[in-house]
Structure formats: C-alpha cells, structure tokens
Scaffold this active site. Structure first.
Site, PDB file in Angstrom:
ATOM      1  N   GLU A  43      37.882  97.358  71.804  1.00  0.00           N
ATOM      2  CA  GLU A  43      38.222  98.651  71.367  1.00  0.00           C
ATOM      3  C   GLU A  43      37.127  99.643  71.828  1.00  0.00           C
ATOM      4  O   GLU A  43      35.843  99.375  71.940  1.00  0.00           O
ATOM      5  CB  GLU A  43      38.035  98.675  69.881  1.00  0.00           C
ATOM      6  CG  GLU A  43      38.077 100.007  69.319  1.00  0.00           C
ATOM      7  CD  GLU A  43      37.879 100.112  67.762  1.00  0.00           C
ATOM      8  OE1 GLU A  43      38.360 101.383  67.132  1.00  0.00           O
ATOM      9  OE2 GLU A  43      37.444  99.251  67.140  1.00  0.00           O
ATOM     10  N   GLU A  68      30.937 101.296  72.034  1.00  0.00           N
ATOM     11  CA  GLU A  68      30.575 102.634  71.493  1.00  0.00           C
ATOM     12  C   GLU A  68      29.349 103.177  72.219  1.00  0.00           C
ATOM     13  O   GLU A  68      28.542 102.437  72.436  1.00  0.00           O
ATOM     14  CB  GLU A  68      30.341 102.363  69.846  1.00  0.00           C
ATOM     15  CG  GLU A  68      29.451 103.391  69.144  1.00  0.00           C
ATOM     16  CD  GLU A  68      30.539 104.970  69.418  1.00  0.00           C
ATOM     17  OE1 GLU A  68      31.625 104.978  69.162  1.00  0.00           O
ATOM     18  OE2 GLU A  68      29.869 106.001  69.720  1.00  0.00           O
ATOM     19  N   ASP A 117      38.351 111.103  69.953  1.00  0.00           N
ATOM     20  CA  ASP A 117      37.903 112.555  70.180  1.00  0.00           C
ATOM     21  C   ASP A 117      38.861 113.172  70.704  1.00  0.00           C
ATOM     22  O   ASP A 117      39.333 112.973  72.057  1.00  0.00           O
ATOM     23  CB  ASP A 117      36.549 112.659  70.629  1.00  0.00           C
ATOM     24  CG  ASP A 117      35.430 112.029  70.207  1.00  0.00           C
ATOM     25  OD1 ASP A 117      35.602 111.813  68.950  1.00  0.00           O
ATOM     26  OD2 ASP A 117      34.551 111.419  70.681  1.00  0.00           O
ATOM     27  N   THR A 191      41.307 101.604  60.566  1.00  0.00           N
ATOM     28  CA  THR A 191      39.962 101.871  60.662  1.00  0.00           C
ATOM     29  C   THR A 191      39.415 102.994  59.942  1.00  0.00           C
ATOM     30  O   THR A 191      40.148 103.090  58.908  1.00  0.00           O
ATOM     31  CB  THR A 191      40.206 102.752  62.209  1.00  0.00           C
ATOM     32  OG1 THR A 191      40.445 104.075  61.949  1.00  0.00           O
ATOM     33  CG2 THR A 191      41.003 102.303  63.370  1.00  0.00           C
ATOM     34  N   GLU A 192      38.051 103.073  60.031  1.00  0.00           N
ATOM     35  CA  GLU A 192      37.538 104.178  59.209  1.00  0.00           C
ATOM     36  C   GLU A 192      38.239 105.480  59.065  1.00  0.00           C
ATOM     37  O   GLU A 192      38.408 105.829  57.941  1.00  0.00           O
ATOM     38  CB  GLU A 192      35.921 104.320  59.469  1.00  0.00           C
ATOM     39  CG  GLU A 192      34.884 103.201  58.862  1.00  0.00           C
ATOM     40  CD  GLU A 192      34.578 102.447  59.965  1.00  0.00           C
ATOM     41  OE1 GLU A 192      35.018 102.262  61.083  1.00  0.00           O
ATOM     42  OE2 GLU A 192      33.773 101.684  59.452  1.00  0.00           O
ATOM     43  N   TYR A 193      38.267 106.145  60.194  1.00  0.00           N
ATOM     44  CA  TYR A 193      39.255 107.331  60.104  1.00  0.00           C
ATOM     45  C   TYR A 193      40.510 107.396  59.566  1.00  0.00           C
ATOM     46  O   TYR A 193      40.677 108.041  58.866  1.00  0.00           O
ATOM     47  CB  TYR A 193      39.085 107.708  61.680  1.00  0.00           C
ATOM     48  CG  TYR A 193      37.892 108.791  62.002  1.00  0.00           C
ATOM     49  CD1 TYR A 193      36.733 108.207  62.065  1.00  0.00           C
ATOM     50  CD2 TYR A 193      37.993 109.969  62.368  1.00  0.00           C
ATOM     51  CE1 TYR A 193      35.605 108.706  62.493  1.00  0.00           C
ATOM     52  CE2 TYR A 193      37.099 110.591  62.744  1.00  0.00           C
ATOM     53  CZ  TYR A 193      35.851 110.227  62.797  1.00  0.00           C
ATOM     54  OH  TYR A 193      34.401 110.743  63.062  1.00  0.00           O
ATOM     55  N   GLU A 194      41.270 106.189  59.984  1.00  0.00           N
ATOM     56  CA  GLU A 194      42.704 105.988  59.560  1.00  0.00           C
ATOM     57  C   GLU A 194      42.490 105.956  58.041  1.00  0.00           C
ATOM     58  O   GLU A 194      43.473 106.521  57.272  1.00  0.00           O
ATOM     59  CB  GLU A 194      43.245 104.783  60.292  1.00  0.00           C
ATOM     60  CG  GLU A 194      44.796 104.534  59.896  1.00  0.00           C
ATOM     61  CD  GLU A 194      44.936 103.403  60.617  1.00  0.00           C
ATOM     62  OE1 GLU A 194      44.472 102.499  61.493  1.00  0.00           O
ATOM     63  OE2 GLU A 194      46.363 103.051  60.583  1.00  0.00           O
TER      64      GLU A 194
HETATM   65  N1  SAM Z   1      37.366 104.365  66.129  1.00  0.00           N
HETATM   66  C1  SAM Z   1      36.821 104.651  65.120  1.00  0.00           C
HETATM   67  C2  SAM Z   1      37.905 104.957  63.791  1.00  0.00           C
HETATM   68  O1  SAM Z   1      38.886 105.074  64.100  1.00  0.00           O
HETATM   69  O2  SAM Z   1      37.416 105.085  63.029  1.00  0.00           O
HETATM   70  C3  SAM Z   1      35.805 105.856  65.243  1.00  0.00           C
HETATM   71  C4  SAM Z   1      36.645 107.008  65.712  1.00  0.00           C
HETATM   72  S1  SAM Z   1      35.512 108.491  66.227  1.00  0.00           S
HETATM   73  C5  SAM Z   1      36.393 110.077  66.104  1.00  0.00           C
HETATM   74  C6  SAM Z   1      35.711 108.204  68.132  1.00  0.00           C
HETATM   75  C7  SAM Z   1      34.478 107.369  68.384  1.00  0.00           C
HETATM   76  O3  SAM Z   1      34.559 107.096  69.810  1.00  0.00           O
HETATM   77  C8  SAM Z   1      32.937 107.925  68.234  1.00  0.00           C
HETATM   78  O4  SAM Z   1      32.180 107.175  67.720  1.00  0.00           O
HETATM   79  C9  SAM Z   1      32.546 108.186  69.815  1.00  0.00           C
HETATM   80  O5  SAM Z   1      31.345 108.196  69.834  1.00  0.00           O
HETATM   81  C10 SAM Z   1      33.266 107.234  70.581  1.00  0.00           C
HETATM   82  N2  SAM Z   1      33.676 107.536  71.819  1.00  0.00           N
HETATM   83  C11 SAM Z   1      33.974 108.696  72.491  1.00  0.00           C
HETATM   84  N3  SAM Z   1      34.119 108.760  73.786  1.00  0.00           N
HETATM   85  C12 SAM Z   1      33.765 107.675  74.057  1.00  0.00           C
HETATM   86  C13 SAM Z   1      33.551 107.225  75.619  1.00  0.00           C
HETATM   87  N4  SAM Z   1      33.776 107.795  76.735  1.00  0.00           N
HETATM   88  N5  SAM Z   1      32.878 105.848  75.578  1.00  0.00           N
HETATM   89  C14 SAM Z   1      32.514 105.168  74.483  1.00  0.00           C
HETATM   90  N6  SAM Z   1      32.804 105.656  73.206  1.00  0.00           N
HETATM   91  C15 SAM Z   1      33.331 106.770  73.043  1.00  0.00           C
END
Ligand code: SAM
Length: 215
Positions: A43, A68, A117, A191-194
């Site tokens: 992931e 992450e 993001d 997921t947490e966000y979902e």
């Molecule tokens: N996947 C989780 C969820 O659905 O609950 C977290 C979603 S959060 C909006 C997006 C995560 O992706 C953040 O923790 C961010 O730091 C990580 N992220 C974004 N771009 C990344 C990259 N290029 N490499 C690794 N992690 C990344």
C-alpha cells in the site's frame, strides 16, 4: 492530511523492529525477508495503516508492505502494529518515487492506493499517485498481470485517473463511483479515511487497473 511534527518520531522509526531500515538492500530478496514464497502486496501512502494491517490479518497466505513517507504518520501505525500478532507485514518510511530502487522488476503482485492526496493544481499533477510518472514506477515493480487498486472520495482525482491511467498504457479492468453499493463491497476493507467519509454518507470511487504487458 494535516501533519503534526511528533518529537522523536524519526528515532522511533529508526529503532522499530517493524520497519525495514535499509529497504534498498532487500531489493530482489523480499520473499526471503518474509521467509516464504507468497505474493507481495504493497500500500502506497498507508497513513495510519488500518487497511494494510486488516489485510495482513485476513490473508495470512499473502505478504504485505505498508509504505508511508512521513515518520510522524507511520509512527501512529506502529503503535497499532505493536498490539497485533502478524507475521506477514513490514513497513517502510520512504517516498513512492523511490520504489524501483527498493523492488526488483516483477517482485510486487499488487499495489493499493487509498485516498491519495489530490494535488488539485495543474502544476502539481506529477505528484498525484496516479500520474503517468508514478504509473511508470508501478509498471517497473509489478509482475506481469499485476494490478493497481485505487480508492478515493475525490471525484476530480478519480476522473483524472480514469484518463491518465489508460493514457499510460494500462487497462482499467473495472471501476465504480459507488464502491459501497457495488459487488466490491462484499470483501471491502475500509481505510481510516474511508470510514470517515462513509460515515458522512460520501460515495467512494474505486478502480482496478491492469499493468501493461511487455512488448
Ligand atoms: N491510505 C490512508 C487512508 O486511506 O486512510 C491515508 C490517506 S492520506 C490522505 C494519504 C497518505 O499518503 C499520507 O499519509 C501521505 O503522507 C502519504 N503519501 C502521499 N504521497 C506519498 C508518497 N509519494 N510516498 C509515500 N507516501 C505518500
């Protein structure tokens, strides 16, 4: 994601028994690290890791790696990890752009992108995890027949991905604008966000994309 600097996060990650400290050194040998020949699924942008830890718990015959880039976010996941008895999961604190130096060609079976993001400004489009630049990184590490699965609440990012992914030579095998009322809902892992968006009644989009074949 709103980021709060957590003091000592980097040191804690650097001494965690759940984090691979030299992932480039494992390139081509990840199955040895898991001590089994099972498929490896990753992931990218796992956040606090609810999704990938639930998958690891549900599917002991598969291997998982949560990625992450921010230590303060990964740290939250590690706190949860400590309470679980899992043998098929590792974590990496790296940026996804570096994945082809960490995994050999064909070493990964599946890639999950969850609530990535959105980077809405055009000038930031390359940072989107479904941009052609990132799809090329995934192509390099996925095996033939490997898939990317992507979930998001963000319609603009989803629409962008429905166009950018085929433009990168991938086939969209399936997609929905309402995951929780689709056949995918049967074994969906939130997921947490979902979970947060679903509790607000927001529909979730999902697509599955098939890696291009070598010519
Ligand atoms: N996947 C989780 C969820 O659905 O609950 C977290 C979603 S959060 C909006 C997006 C995560 O992706 C953040 O923790 C961010 O730091 C990580 N992220 C974004 N771009 C990344 C990259 N290029 N490499 C690794 N992690 C990344």
């Amino acid at each position: 994601m709103r980021l709060r600097h957590i003091q000592g996060a980097e040191e804690k990650i650097a001494s965690s028994p759940y984090v691979v400290q030299d992932p480039e050194g494992e390139r081509g040998h990840w199955n040895q690290r898991f001590n089994n020949p099972h498929p490896i699924e990753i992931e990218v942008g796992m956040g606090k890791g609810r999704f990938i830890m639930e998958l690891a718990n549900r599917y002991p015959e598969r291997n998982f790696i949560g990625i992450e880039r921010y230590s303060s976010v990964l740290l939250r996941g590690l706190e949860k990890r400590e309470q679980l008895d899992l043998k098929n999961i590792w974590f990496l604190c790296v940026d996804a752009k570096d994945l082809s130096g960490i995994f050999e060609s064909g070493e990964v079976s599946k890639i999950y992108l969850n609530f990535s993001d959105p980077w809405p400004k055009d000038r930031h489009a390359k940072r989107r995890l479904t941009s052609p630049e990132f799809m090329e990184v995934y192509r390099q590490i996925l095996k033939e027949g490997g898939m990317v699965e992507f979930k998001t609440d963000n319609k603009e990012l989803f629409q962008y991905s429905l166009e950018s992914i085929p433009a990168s030579g991938w086939e969209i095998a399936s997609y929905t604008f309402d995951l929780h009322h689709s056949p995918w809902s049967v074994d969906n892992v939130m997921t947490e966000y979902e979970a947060k968006f679903a509790s607000e009644g927001k529909p979730i989009c999902k697509l599955a994309a098939l890696r291009p074949k070598e010519i």
